[in-house]
Enzyme design. Structure first.
Site, mmCIF file in Angstrom:
data_model
loop_
_atom_site.group_PDB
_atom_site.id
_atom_site.type_symbol
_atom_site.label_atom_id
_atom_site.label_comp_id
_atom_site.label_asym_id
_atom_site.label_seq_id
_atom_site.Cartn_x
_atom_site.Cartn_y
_atom_site.Cartn_z
ATOM 1 N N ASP A 1 0.803 -1.175 -0.122
ATOM 2 C CA ASP A 1 0.029 -0.015 -0.095
ATOM 3 C C ASP A 1 0.945 1.390 0.293
ATOM 4 O O ASP A 1 0.157 2.439 0.339
ATOM 5 C CB ASP A 1 -0.871 0.085 1.246
ATOM 6 C CG ASP A 1 -2.171 1.070 1.256
ATOM 7 O OD1 ASP A 1 -2.372 1.496 0.043
ATOM 8 O OD2 ASP A 1 -2.564 1.383 2.073
ATOM 9 N N ASP B 1 -3.024 -4.201 -5.357
ATOM 10 C CA ASP B 1 -2.216 -2.920 -5.196
ATOM 11 C C ASP B 1 -0.563 -2.960 -5.641
ATOM 12 O O ASP B 1 -0.111 -2.022 -6.147
ATOM 13 C CB ASP B 1 -1.925 -2.114 -3.947
ATOM 14 C CG ASP B 1 -3.515 -1.815 -3.266
ATOM 15 O OD1 ASP B 1 -4.364 -1.669 -3.861
ATOM 16 O OD2 ASP B 1 -3.226 -1.566 -2.155
ATOM 17 N N ASP C 1 -13.163 0.947 4.927
ATOM 18 C CA ASP C 1 -12.034 1.414 4.105
ATOM 19 C C ASP C 1 -10.962 2.046 4.960
ATOM 20 O O ASP C 1 -9.680 2.137 4.542
ATOM 21 C CB ASP C 1 -12.353 2.252 2.940
ATOM 22 C CG ASP C 1 -13.289 1.674 2.157
ATOM 23 O OD1 ASP C 1 -13.191 0.209 1.741
ATOM 24 O OD2 ASP C 1 -14.060 2.025 1.176
#
Length: 446
Positions: free
Chosen positions: A112, A150, A298
């Site tokens: 991330d 990601d 989230d």
């Protein structure tokens, strides 16, 4: 455009022998390369919330539209010493149920880019050790694996050398997991992120030639139509690079409403999308999956990965019932001896209502039961079914009804949407329980 992040719960389940829970579709494919029923884990965060809150006004909606559905299990904790047993237990439970397990692996170093879901392995050598142990847990039992969200679409924090090293690590992980029997899909981003040509170039560099394909829209809100069109463009671009025969997986967990801003914690226009299935009807698409479990935050308004019932209820509002109110079970080609199916146990239906019970699947330490309620000669506006739990039995999850337990007596009352039955009409509910399956004597009242 960055993806929403999530930190999912750890895995746990039961070990079982390998069986053919996944059937490879015959050629030419009309619905991707897979068939079968996706595995619904009875220990998800939403399942635990439903079980713990039977009287909440949101429970019936969340239970019927979300908890009843399979979602992928995330492996996001870097736990080299225990991950093999976690994977073995989870995949074993799915195989014992005759269903198809799906895992999302989320442990790459510099995950991330240091954002809300930062973490992962300390370095790429230790990451490969983690992958090796995951492969050992698979034990050649076919499992869908979504490798590292990601990791390919989000590279802004990496130098050129770091991108090359990550691509090599992903390619090695892909080959390792494929050798262990997995169906492996790499990170394709989504239709509003990198252009299809760029996504294809990155996938090629990361070793998609050795994978089964790519996934898109993980934790995002782009429509299925947009993702399908994007996927076809990516496949065409891959073909232009000499990479053919790949297929797409689309995350449809939250793409039934508005798109736009990446964070869904505050947006009440989000809705669940297509229910998870391997029967896609599209030869380019292997699965519609719920990769991001609906109702898990989230990281904007709530802690990333935490289950929030108000989010779940908002996502489920207005959604149609799933194709079935209880998850179907496809028996393995060689059923394990610990998975008996009981004959129906029926109470008389001459009165207001009757009830029929079957054990739809069983495994070491637990089982899944299904009960059909049928109205008698007159219409009814509500029903309840009671039975005595055997020694060692406890119910962890119910769908299609609301559970109360008093002592050893379990009672399930109708949900808001299935209580009114015409004469002779029926409704179903199901449950997951620990202990040994039996043949309970049911009492149906209306």
């Amino acid at each position: 455009m960055p993806l929403p992040r999530m930190i999912p719960v750890a895995a746990a389940a039961v070990c079982a022998t390998a069986a053919a829970a996944v059937a490879l579709a015959s050629s030419p494919a009309t619905a991707g390369t897979l068939s079968g029923t996706l595995y619904r884990d009875p220990s998800t965060a939403v399942a635990r919330w439903v079980s713990a809150n039977p009287n909440d006004s949101r429970t019936a909606l969340i239970s019927s539209r979300i908890a009843s559905q399979p979602a992928t299990r995330w492996l996001s904790n870097f736990n080299v010493g225990t991950v093999q047993s976690e994977v073995s237990g989870y995949v074993g439970a799915a195989v014992a149920a005759g269903q198809v397990p799906a895992l999302t692996l989320y442990g790459i170093p510099n995950r991330d880019c240091g954002g809300a879901s930062a973490g992962g392995a300390p370095d790429l050598n230790q990451y490969q050790a983690w992958i090796n142990n995951i492969a050992g847990g698979l034990a050649r039992r076919t499992t869908l694996i979504l490798l590292e969200p990601d990791s390919i679409a989000l590279q802004t924090c990496l130098s050129a050398n770091e991108i090359t090293a990550r691509n090599q690590a992903l390619a090695t992980a892909t080959r390792t997991l494929k050798a262990a029997g997995a169906k492996v899909y790499l990170d394709g981003g989504h239709s509003a992120w990198n252009p299809a040509g760029e996504a294809a170039n990155r996938l090629a560099n990361a070793g998609v030639a050795d994978a089964d394909g790519f996934y898109s829209n993980v934790s995002n809100f782009q429509s299925t139509a947009n993702e399908t069109a994007f996927g076809r463009s990516v496949l065409s671009a891959l073909s232009g690079r000499g990479i053919n025969g790949k297929r797409q997986v689309i995350d449809t967990s939250r793409n039934g409403g508005a798109a736009g801003d990446w964070c869904g914690d505050d947006n009440t226009d989000r809705r669940i999308g297509r229910y998870p299935t391997l029967d896609t009807g599209d030869a380019n698409i292997d699965a519609y999956l719920w990769v991001k479990p609906p109702g898990e935050a989230d990281g904007c308004r709530y802690a990333a990965g935490s289950f929030q019932p108000d989010l779940a209820a908002s996502l489920a509002t207005g959604a149609p019932l799933p194709p079935t109110t209880t998850p179907p079970t496809t028996p393995p080609t060689t059923p394990p001896t610990t998975t008996p199916t009981t004959p129906p146990v029926t109470t008389p239906s001459a009165g207001a209502c009757g009830a029929t019970y079957v054990t739809s699947s069983a495994w070491q330490g637990g089982f899944q039961g299904q009960i059909t309620v049928k109205a008698g000669g007159s219409a009814i506006s509500g029903w309840s079914v009671s039975w005595t739990l055997a020694s060692g039995q406890s119910i962890s999850q119910v769908w299609g009804g609301n559970l109360t337990v008093s002592g050893s007596t379990a009672t399930v009352r109708n949900a808001a949407w299935n209580g009114s039955l015409a004469p002779g009409a029926s409704a179903e509910f199901g449950f997951i329980a620990s202990g040994l399956a039996g043949s309970p004597s049911l009492t149906c009242t209306a």
